[in-house]
Design an enzyme around this catalytic site. Structure first.
Site, PDB file in Angstrom:
ATOM      1  N   GLY A  48       0.831  -1.198   0.000  1.00 31.57           N
ATOM      2  CA  GLY A  48       0.000   0.000   0.000  1.00 31.57           C
ATOM      3  C   GLY A  48       0.859   1.238   0.000  1.00 31.57           C
ATOM      4  N   PHE A  49       0.825   1.974   1.107  1.00 30.76           N
ATOM      5  CA  PHE A  49       1.580   3.213   1.269  1.00 30.76           C
ATOM      6  C   PHE A  49       1.229   4.234   0.188  1.00 30.76           C
ATOM      7  CE2 PHE A  49       4.103  -0.081   3.305  1.00 30.76           C
ATOM      8  CZ  PHE A  49       4.298   0.470   4.557  1.00 30.76           C
ATOM      9  N   HIS A  50      -0.064   4.464   0.017  1.00 33.60           N
ATOM     10  CA  HIS A  50      -0.512   5.475  -0.939  1.00 33.60           C
ATOM     11  C   HIS A  50      -1.963   5.857  -0.662  1.00 33.60           C
ATOM     12  CE1 HIS A  50      -1.683   1.672  -2.992  1.00 33.60           C
ATOM     13  NE2 HIS A  50      -2.739   2.374  -3.366  1.00 33.60           N
ATOM     14  N   ALA A  51      -2.380   6.909  -1.326  1.00 35.80           N
ATOM     15  CA  ALA A  51      -3.775   7.356  -1.337  1.00 35.80           C
ATOM     16  C   ALA A  51      -4.130   7.644  -2.792  1.00 35.80           C
ATOM     17  CB  ALA A  51      -3.947   8.609  -0.475  1.00 35.80           C
ATOM     18  N   HIS A  96      -3.556   4.417   2.853  1.00 34.74           N
ATOM     19  CA  HIS A  96      -3.771   3.073   3.383  1.00 34.74           C
ATOM     20  C   HIS A  96      -2.514   2.221   3.257  1.00 34.74           C
ATOM     21  CE1 HIS A  96      -5.188   3.239  -0.796  1.00 34.74           C
ATOM     22  NE2 HIS A  96      -4.819   1.973  -0.904  1.00 34.74           N
TER      23      HIS A  96
END
Length: 137
Positions: A48-51, A96
């Site tokens: 993840g580690f993004h929006a 997230h």
């Protein structure tokens, strides 16, 4: 208001097993334009580690379990997802992260849009700045 928004899908069970139904714009709040799934995941790695600027998603753990961190720039909440008949709605502009994957985890995601790299925010500081700018003075 909580960042954790769970959707219970309609299920039909009989001696042969259970059927779960997910229809775009009926069971989820958008037309489904893309479906992808993750499996063979390492329990000690994170994803993840993004929006997203516009994209919305529903994450469903079809098998096994995993944890998800949701962050709207003001608050953070964590949930363990483990039911194939329940989905987690991840709205636009929510950072997230997914982690603690069980060895048998299969995580399916329903997306409101086709893949578009320009829709991703992959830098957390940029995400926070965009949230702050959207909030205004």
């Amino acid at each position: 208001m909580s960042l954790i928004k769970l959707i219970d899908f309609r299920t039909f069970s009989d001696p042969r097993g259970t059927l779960a139904v997910i229809e775009g714009s009926l069971d989820v709040p958008f037309e489904i334009r893309r479906v992808y799934y993750l499996y063979g995941l390492s329990g000690d790695l994170q994803r993840g580690f993004h929006a997203h600027h516009e994209l919305e998603q529903i994450a469903i753990c079809l098998n096994g379990s995993c944890s998800l961190l949701l962050d709207d720039g003001r608050r953070k909440e964590t949930l363990r997802l483990s039911s194939p008949h329940q989905g987690l709605r991840i709205e636009r502009m929510v950072w997230h992260e997914m982690f603690e994957f069980s060895p048998d985890c299969v995580l399916m995601v329903l997306a409101s849009e086709h893949y578009d790299e320009a829709d991703y925010i992959r830098d957390y500081q940029q995400f926070l700045a965009e949230v702050e700018n959207a909030a205004g003075p």
